[in-house]
Design an enzyme around this catalytic site. Sequence first.
Site, short mmCIF file in Angstrom:
data_model
loop_
_atom_site.label_atom_id
_atom_site.label_comp_id
_atom_site.label_asym_id
_atom_site.label_seq_id
_atom_site.Cartn_x
_atom_site.Cartn_y
_atom_site.Cartn_z
N ILE A 11 12.56 -16.47 -5.29
CA ILE A 11 11.93 -17.46 -4.42
C ILE A 11 12.28 -18.88 -4.88
O ILE A 11 12.63 -19.73 -4.06
CB ILE A 11 10.39 -17.27 -4.41
CG1 ILE A 11 10.03 -15.85 -3.96
CG2 ILE A 11 9.71 -18.32 -3.54
CD1 ILE A 11 10.58 -15.46 -2.60
N ASP A 30 14.63 -23.06 -15.59
CA ASP A 30 14.51 -21.66 -15.96
C ASP A 30 14.82 -21.53 -17.44
O ASP A 30 15.67 -22.24 -17.97
CB ASP A 30 15.47 -20.79 -15.14
CG ASP A 30 14.98 -19.36 -15.01
OD1 ASP A 30 14.57 -18.95 -13.91
OD2 ASP A 30 14.96 -18.65 -16.07
N THR A 82 4.55 -12.78 -11.49
CA THR A 82 3.22 -12.34 -11.94
C THR A 82 3.23 -10.81 -11.96
O THR A 82 2.81 -10.17 -11.00
CB THR A 82 2.09 -12.84 -11.01
OG1 THR A 82 2.55 -12.76 -9.66
CG2 THR A 82 1.67 -14.23 -11.33
N THR A 117 2.51 -15.19 -6.48
CA THR A 117 1.41 -14.37 -5.95
C THR A 117 0.41 -14.12 -7.08
O THR A 117 0.79 -13.66 -8.16
CB THR A 117 1.96 -13.03 -5.42
OG1 THR A 117 2.98 -13.33 -4.48
CG2 THR A 117 0.87 -12.22 -4.75
N VAL A 151 8.54 -14.33 2.38
CA VAL A 151 9.86 -13.96 2.89
C VAL A 151 10.27 -12.55 2.48
O VAL A 151 9.89 -12.05 1.42
CB VAL A 151 10.92 -14.97 2.42
CG1 VAL A 151 10.65 -16.31 3.06
CG2 VAL A 151 10.92 -15.11 0.90
N LYS A 202 -2.27 -14.19 1.01
CA LYS A 202 -1.02 -13.64 0.49
C LYS A 202 -1.18 -12.17 0.06
O LYS A 202 -0.39 -11.30 0.44
CB LYS A 202 -0.53 -14.49 -0.69
CG LYS A 202 0.64 -13.91 -1.44
CD LYS A 202 1.86 -13.83 -0.57
CE LYS A 202 2.90 -12.88 -1.14
NZ LYS A 202 4.10 -12.78 -0.34
N ARG A 209 0.44 -3.97 4.37
CA ARG A 209 1.67 -3.18 4.53
C ARG A 209 1.64 -1.95 3.62
O ARG A 209 2.01 -0.85 4.01
CB ARG A 209 2.88 -4.06 4.22
CG ARG A 209 4.19 -3.50 4.72
CD ARG A 209 5.18 -4.62 4.91
NE ARG A 209 6.54 -4.16 5.10
CZ ARG A 209 7.04 -3.76 6.27
NH1 ARG A 209 6.28 -3.77 7.34
NH2 ARG A 209 8.29 -3.37 6.36
N HIS A 240 1.55 4.84 21.79
CA HIS A 240 0.24 4.29 22.13
C HIS A 240 0.29 2.77 21.95
O HIS A 240 0.86 2.29 20.96
CB HIS A 240 -0.81 4.91 21.19
CG HIS A 240 -2.22 4.55 21.54
ND1 HIS A 240 -2.72 3.27 21.36
CD2 HIS A 240 -3.22 5.29 22.06
CE1 HIS A 240 -3.98 3.25 21.76
NE2 HIS A 240 -4.31 4.46 22.20
N CYS A 256 6.37 -6.64 -4.97
CA CYS A 256 5.28 -7.19 -4.14
C CYS A 256 4.27 -6.12 -3.75
O CYS A 256 3.16 -6.08 -4.26
CB CYS A 256 5.87 -7.85 -2.90
SG CYS A 256 7.20 -8.98 -3.29
N ARG A 320 13.41 -3.15 -8.99
CA ARG A 320 12.07 -3.28 -9.57
C ARG A 320 11.08 -2.35 -8.87
O ARG A 320 10.99 -2.31 -7.65
CB ARG A 320 11.58 -4.74 -9.47
CG ARG A 320 12.24 -5.62 -10.51
CD ARG A 320 11.82 -7.03 -10.37
NE ARG A 320 12.36 -7.64 -9.18
CZ ARG A 320 12.05 -8.87 -8.77
NH1 ARG A 320 11.18 -9.59 -9.44
NH2 ARG A 320 12.60 -9.36 -7.68
#
Length: 438
Positions: A11, A30, A82, A117, A151, A202, A209, A240, A256, A320
């Site tokens: 990100i 970084d 995280t 997150t 994203v 978030k 999902r 339906h 995620c 991951r």
Amino acid sequence: MKICVVGLGYIGLPTASLLAASGHQVVGIDRRAEIIQALGQGRPHIEEPGLATVVKAAVDSRSLRVASVPEEADVFIICVQTPVESDRTADLRYVRDAVTSIVPHLRSGNLVILESTVPPGTTRDVVVPAIEEGGLRAGKEVHVAYCPERVLPGRILSELVMNDRIVGGMTPEDARRAKAVYRSFVEGKIHLTDCTTAEMVKVMENTFRDVNVALSNEMALIAEQVGVNVWEAIRLANCHPRVQFLRPGPGVGGHCLAVDPWFLVQQAPDVARLIAAAREVNDAMPGQVVSLAKDLVKPSEKPRIAILGLAYKAGVGDTRESPAVAVVEQLLISGVDAVAADPLVAPDVCPFPVYTTDQALAGADLLILAVDHDVFKELNPDHVADLMAGRLVLDTRSCLDRKRWEAAGFKVRVLGDGRHGRGGGERRGCAALRASFN
Ligand code: SAJ
């Protein structure tokens, strides 16, 4: 504006590049020396459509610089990972370290934005106290906001620009200032709220999902028992107007969906029962795949099993929390000769050897299709038949052209298709009954 982006991962790097392309002076931070070195030459360490071009243009035009420690800026954006601890609570050490690293550089009027997150309440309880330890009052002298990314890996650049954005401010003024930063490249709507609501939104999105994939996976397991093809049942149920099942598969991976729902369980363990159960259903799916595979081949005859796909989902090279990796590991632990291939995955990221597709298939008794990469969907079954010793396929994504593979002599077992499976639906005459309706 001068913007300091801390954390140049999936990100941080695309965000820094888009801010640079929008005219800001960006410095990306970084700690990983090899990443800084490659980026200094305009080479991103992440495979993502369009990213290499944007990064190179930003570095060449000197609007994006990279460094290993933060420096003074107008805006600081924190995009660090995280992970989840072994006790399933959020590991906030990278967030804490990032805030601590910018505090000496903060000046009155600066804006600090957290994108990582986190469990709801983290900006208020972790970020704000760390900033105030430096002597500046958050929400007054330093503006503070929480702005989650939303994203989809594989479409990161386009979704960064097109998706709506949630911006939570410690004060309404803080939110407005953060909105102005994102407005420089976001074409979607920008919705303003407070930090804790934005944090909650978030994790709710990814939990929604995850729970829905778990429901589809549970339906696949039920279909196995009752002798029904879940893929056909889902197709019909989705006719339906208010039903939309997601796709079953070998489990849920990535950094995620497989992680974030635990942040809600951590905050409210007594009530977050459905969320925890869904996580467990999804985490159990690799074991279900291994068990189906062992039904197809006799472990006593020392079968060789080829696993195609190691990424956490189709079209990416990221492993991951990958359920496909879990399948390979479980097979290896149980003594099976398992060989894996994934042309999208770097060979050195897995704890076992990664082969080419042909090498993995050579002499295999069973092929497990674990990830629906296009390159696997396009495999020629006649070529595969020439390589393999057996003619067995376990398709965990229902993505292969079954008729074509059967014509090449393969027996194709699809995860969630109980007609030929444990439920023995065909034996109980379901096929005949179904045929009479067609
Ligand atoms: N999966 C299924 N069946 C499905 C959909 C997904 O088994 O029908 C599996 C995938 O194979 C994969 C996992 O779920 O193993 C996650 O894949 P994904 O494509 O659903 O999501 P991610 O992890 O790549 O990205 C998600 C996105 N969140 C939502 O769609 C709510 C993305 O928008 C977030 O920005 C991202 O998480 C993130 O960084 O939080």
